[in-house]
Scaffold this motif. Structure first.
Motif, PDB file in Angstrom:
ATOM      1  N   PHE A 408      45.676-100.758 109.785  1.00  0.00           N
ATOM      2  CA  PHE A 408      44.517-101.633 109.913  1.00  0.00           C
ATOM      3  C   PHE A 408      44.937-103.088 110.113  1.00  0.00           C
ATOM      4  CE2 PHE A 408      42.618 -97.907 108.028  1.00  0.00           C
ATOM      5  CZ  PHE A 408      41.348 -97.863 108.576  1.00  0.00           C
ATOM      6  N   LYS A 409      46.183-103.379 109.924  1.00  0.00           N
ATOM      7  CA  LYS A 409      46.663-104.733 110.169  1.00  0.00           C
ATOM      8  C   LYS A 409      47.677-104.715 111.310  1.00  0.00           C
ATOM      9  CE  LYS A 409      50.643-104.668 107.034  1.00  0.00           C
ATOM     10  NZ  LYS A 409      51.319-105.319 105.889  1.00  0.00           N
ATOM     11  N   GLY A 418      36.769-106.176 104.801  1.00  0.00           N
ATOM     12  CA  GLY A 418      36.473-105.212 103.750  1.00  0.00           C
ATOM     13  C   GLY A 418      37.479-104.100 103.606  1.00  0.00           C
ATOM     14  N   ILE A 419      38.548-104.129 104.406  1.00  0.00           N
ATOM     15  CA  ILE A 419      39.579-103.087 104.337  1.00  0.00           C
ATOM     16  C   ILE A 419      40.898-103.755 103.970  1.00  0.00           C
ATOM     17  CG2 ILE A 419      40.818-101.277 105.581  1.00  0.00           C
ATOM     18  CD1 ILE A 419      38.369-100.918 107.326  1.00  0.00           C
ATOM     19  N   PRO A 420      41.552-103.331 102.882  1.00  0.00           N
ATOM     20  CA  PRO A 420      42.797-103.984 102.445  1.00  0.00           C
ATOM     21  C   PRO A 420      43.906-103.897 103.486  1.00  0.00           C
ATOM     22  CG  PRO A 420      41.884-102.597 100.699  1.00  0.00           C
ATOM     23  CD  PRO A 420      41.108-102.292 101.941  1.00  0.00           C
ATOM     24  N   ASP A 421      44.829-104.832 103.401  1.00  0.00           N
ATOM     25  CA  ASP A 421      45.945-104.886 104.349  1.00  0.00           C
ATOM     26  C   ASP A 421      46.830-103.649 104.296  1.00  0.00           C
ATOM     27  OD1 ASP A 421      45.079-107.360 105.138  1.00  0.00           O
ATOM     28  OD2 ASP A 421      46.721-108.489 104.223  1.00  0.00           O
ATOM     29  N   ASP A 422      46.883-102.988 103.140  1.00  0.00           N
ATOM     30  CA  ASP A 422      47.812-101.857 103.007  1.00  0.00           C
ATOM     31  C   ASP A 422      47.218-100.535 103.487  1.00  0.00           C
ATOM     32  OD1 ASP A 422      45.996-101.423 100.962  1.00  0.00           O
ATOM     33  OD2 ASP A 422      47.514-101.029  99.423  1.00  0.00           O
ATOM     34  N   VAL A 435      42.437 -91.493 106.197  1.00  0.00           N
ATOM     35  CA  VAL A 435      42.665 -92.892 105.836  1.00  0.00           C
ATOM     36  C   VAL A 435      43.263 -92.939 104.428  1.00  0.00           C
ATOM     37  CG1 VAL A 435      41.606 -95.149 105.448  1.00  0.00           C
ATOM     38  CG2 VAL A 435      40.743 -93.656 107.262  1.00  0.00           C
ATOM     39  N   VAL A 436      44.338 -93.708 104.281  1.00  0.00           N
ATOM     40  CA  VAL A 436      45.029 -93.863 102.999  1.00  0.00           C
ATOM     41  C   VAL A 436      44.950 -95.343 102.613  1.00  0.00           C
ATOM     42  CG1 VAL A 436      47.208 -93.553 101.756  1.00  0.00           C
ATOM     43  CG2 VAL A 436      46.588 -91.973 103.626  1.00  0.00           C
ATOM     44  N   VAL A 437      44.435 -95.610 101.400  1.00  0.00           N
ATOM     45  CA  VAL A 437      44.306 -96.989 100.917  1.00  0.00           C
ATOM     46  C   VAL A 437      45.025 -97.080  99.573  1.00  0.00           C
ATOM     47  CG1 VAL A 437      42.735 -98.925 100.516  1.00  0.00           C
ATOM     48  CG2 VAL A 437      42.019 -97.030 102.006  1.00  0.00           C
ATOM     49  N   PHE A 461      33.065 -96.795 108.456  1.00  0.00           N
ATOM     50  CA  PHE A 461      32.884 -95.803 107.398  1.00  0.00           C
ATOM     51  C   PHE A 461      33.813 -96.096 106.221  1.00  0.00           C
ATOM     52  CE2 PHE A 461      33.737 -91.432 105.677  1.00  0.00           C
ATOM     53  CZ  PHE A 461      32.460 -91.210 105.154  1.00  0.00           C
ATOM     54  N   THR A 462      35.056 -96.432 106.516  1.00  0.00           N
ATOM     55  CA  THR A 462      36.007 -96.775 105.458  1.00  0.00           C
ATOM     56  C   THR A 462      35.524 -97.979 104.652  1.00  0.00           C
ATOM     57  OG1 THR A 462      37.883 -95.900 106.714  1.00  0.00           O
ATOM     58  CG2 THR A 462      38.381 -97.508 104.996  1.00  0.00           C
ATOM     59  N   ARG A 463      35.061 -99.002 105.356  1.00  0.00           N
ATOM     60  CA  ARG A 463      34.544-100.198 104.687  1.00  0.00           C
ATOM     61  C   ARG A 463      33.401 -99.845 103.745  1.00  0.00           C
ATOM     62  NH1 ARG A 463      31.734-102.814 108.907  1.00  0.00           N
ATOM     63  NH2 ARG A 463      30.047-101.458 108.188  1.00  0.00           N
ATOM     64  N   ASP A 464      32.463 -99.014 104.215  1.00  0.00           N
ATOM     65  CA  ASP A 464      31.298 -98.675 103.401  1.00  0.00           C
ATOM     66  C   ASP A 464      31.680 -97.795 102.212  1.00  0.00           C
ATOM     67  OD1 ASP A 464      29.834-100.148 105.171  1.00  0.00           O
ATOM     68  OD2 ASP A 464      28.919 -98.432 106.183  1.00  0.00           O
ATOM     69  N   VAL A 465      32.636 -96.897 102.421  1.00  0.00           N
ATOM     70  CA  VAL A 465      33.107 -96.053 101.300  1.00  0.00           C
ATOM     71  C   VAL A 465      33.740 -96.916 100.235  1.00  0.00           C
ATOM     72  CG1 VAL A 465      34.828 -94.332 100.635  1.00  0.00           C
ATOM     73  CG2 VAL A 465      33.369 -93.931 102.628  1.00  0.00           C
ATOM     74  N   LEU A 466      34.618 -97.843 100.639  1.00  0.00           N
ATOM     75  CA  LEU A 466      35.295 -98.691  99.652  1.00  0.00           C
ATOM     76  C   LEU A 466      34.288 -99.569  98.913  1.00  0.00           C
ATOM     77  CD1 LEU A 466      38.469 -99.751 101.680  1.00  0.00           C
ATOM     78  CD2 LEU A 466      38.284 -98.006  99.892  1.00  0.00           C
ATOM     79  N   ALA A 467      33.275-100.049  99.619  1.00  0.00           N
ATOM     80  CA  ALA A 467      32.239-100.847  98.958  1.00  0.00           C
ATOM     81  C   ALA A 467      31.474-100.021  97.934  1.00  0.00           C
ATOM     82  CB  ALA A 467      31.290-101.435  99.981  1.00  0.00           C
TER      83      ALA A 467
END
Length: 470
Positions: A408-409, A418-422, A435-437, A461-467
């Motif tokens: 993602f980076k 809304g999505i971490p750098d890692d 997706v692995v966070v 979708f990833t952003r909304d899940v993490l939120a």
């Protein structure tokens, strides 16, 4: 359906070509049309064989009608109008197990055949012109053709999760087109800290029914490479073994270069499409290994199936003692199979079949930094290695590329709010995502059969899940 000896088929084809009257099509156009028809017959034979054979090997079922509805609808534009009209047969052994699937495509040529080699290997497409002789088949089921499959709306099956109503809302959005008009989700699964937060499926493809992973297989390939590195059997800086000898400049291409899509080799299209291997029945050795060098290694990013296949070929000797089934067994990926070409070479750029729960376990291995049940499967910091966009990068996208995984980076920063750098991801055709966070200890799996021209927005979708997990 008829089969002809290869020599007779070739002779018949030559006679037909000489005696055919001139048409408005050029000779090249006629040849291309025949080639497309041969490819699409191989596509259909392999998809029917793998979808049904691999499901049955896991105690589940798939019908030919469901494969037509999902896997065989909305494919490449040139092939889509042809594929559902082609007649096919499913040939079974006395045990009831699939022996092979054959698809008719031309009166003067043998049917295209995909053979099932058991639960550890799944199906392989045979070369055009080859015929498979099953051993005393119990019956031949002639299903005919399905030209207009009935597209059924997905009916979500809920598996208990900890996120409750918020998970149900997110899942509904994943299925209703919120994240991409016209997309067709078959499964969504989210785990945090190893706990299932929510999990939904269509009523047609449940948790124990494998789907083709497409290019998610590249991330599985990178995992198998990492396991070989951990065992001391592979060095990422070593030559991938391309070229004829040590005087060939392609010997300078390392396994790392190949995993990072930075070999510098030519490819005819982005991804190489690899149709002759995937559907035509030629082998990995014939298709993937011999492309010429046009740039210095590690100077240009070029997404190419052939690079992943070259990295896998470099570790081919390790498969004798440590085949993919060994890793899958350790991780409990009981419904996953890595298929091969007809000569036994793994097609780990695309041809792996797996389920959403199995892919969540793959993601969990990376959350665990390569540890599983007290055993180190991957080297320390392998997670950082595969998710580091340190080499040449793709153009025209906010996504970066590591070693077999998307990031993602990019080197210049992260454009995904809304999505971490890692965070990093495995991505595949028709909407396959893992997706692995690590910083949130989250794995997100989305499976789909998205048709050409549609795209599921996995970043949103990833952003909304993490939120929702905050």
């Amino acid at each position: 359906m008829r089969t002809l000896p290869l020599a007779a088929a070739v002779a018949a084809l030559a006679i037909a070509a000489v005696s055919s009257p001139a048409t408005a099509q050029s000779a090249q156009e006629r040849l291309d049309a025949r080639y497309d028809r041969a490819l699409v017959a191989g596509y259909k034979a392999l998809m029917l064989c793998s979808a049904i054979g691999n499901a049955e090997a896991n105690g589940a079922t798939r019908t030919p009608e469901s494969v037509h509805e999902w896997e065989l609808t909305g494919i490449y534009p040139k092939l889509d109008p042809i594929i559902r009209d082609l007649p096919y047969e499913i040939v079974r052994r006395p045990s009831g197990q699939i022996a092979h699937v054959q698809v008719e495509w031309d009166e003067a040529m043998p049917d295209r055949v995909a053979a099932f080699y058991g639960p550890d290997y799944g199906c392989s497409i045979l070369p055009t012109g080859a015929a498979e002789n099953s051993s005393e088949p119990e019956r031949e089921i002639s299903i005919g053709s399905v030209s207009s499959p009935r597209l059924m709306p997905p009916q979500n099956l809920f598996a208990e999760g900890m996120l409750g109503e918020a998970g149900e809302v997110l899942s509904d959005k994943a299925f209703d087109g919120t994240y991409g008009e016209g997309t067709r989700t078959t499964a969504v699964l989210v785990r945090q800290n190893g706990d299932r937060m929510f999990e939904y499926y269509t009523s047609h493809i449940g948790p124990n029914v494998p789907q083709r992973t497409w290019s998610v297989a590249k991330s599985i390939a990178a995992t198998l490479v990492g396991a070989a590195v951990q065992r001391g059997e592979l060095d990422m800086s070593a030559s991938a073994g391309l070229g004829l000898d040590e005087n060939d400049p392609r010997r300078a291409i390392t396994i790392d270069h190949a995993l990072r899509m930075a070999s510098g080799r030519y490819s005819d299209t982005p991804g190489n499409r690899t149709d002759p291997l995937y559907w035509g029945g030629i082998t990995v050795d014939e298709r993937a290994q011999n492309w010429p060098l046009v740039n210095q290694p590690n100077t240009l990013y070029r997404y190419a199936n052939n690079d992943t296949l070259a990295a896998v070929q470099a570790m081919e000797e390790t498969f004798k003692s440590h085949p993919p089934t060994e890793l899958f067994a350790k991780l409990g990926m009981r419904h996953t199979v890595a298929e091969t070409d007809w000569q036994g070479n793994y097609v780990l750029s695309s041809q792996v079949w797996s389920t959403a729960p199995d892919l969540a376990k793959l993601g969990q291995l990376y959350l665990n930094d390569g540890m599983w049940n007290g055993e180190r499967i991957l080297p320390e910091n392998w997670r950082e290695y595969v998710s580091d966009p340190s080499g040449p990068q793709p153009e025209g996208t906010d996504w970066g590329y590591g070693a077999g995984w998307w990031t993602f980076k990019r080197p210049e920063g992260n454009s995904f709010e809304g999505i971490p750098d890692d965070a990093f991801a495995a991505r595949g055709n028709r909407g396959q995502y893992v997706v692995v966070v690590p910083s949130r200890n989250v794995v997100i799996v989305r499976r789909g059969e998205d048709m050409v021209g549609t795209r599921f927005d996995i970043a949103a979708f990833t952003r909304d899940v993490l939120a929702a997990l905050d």
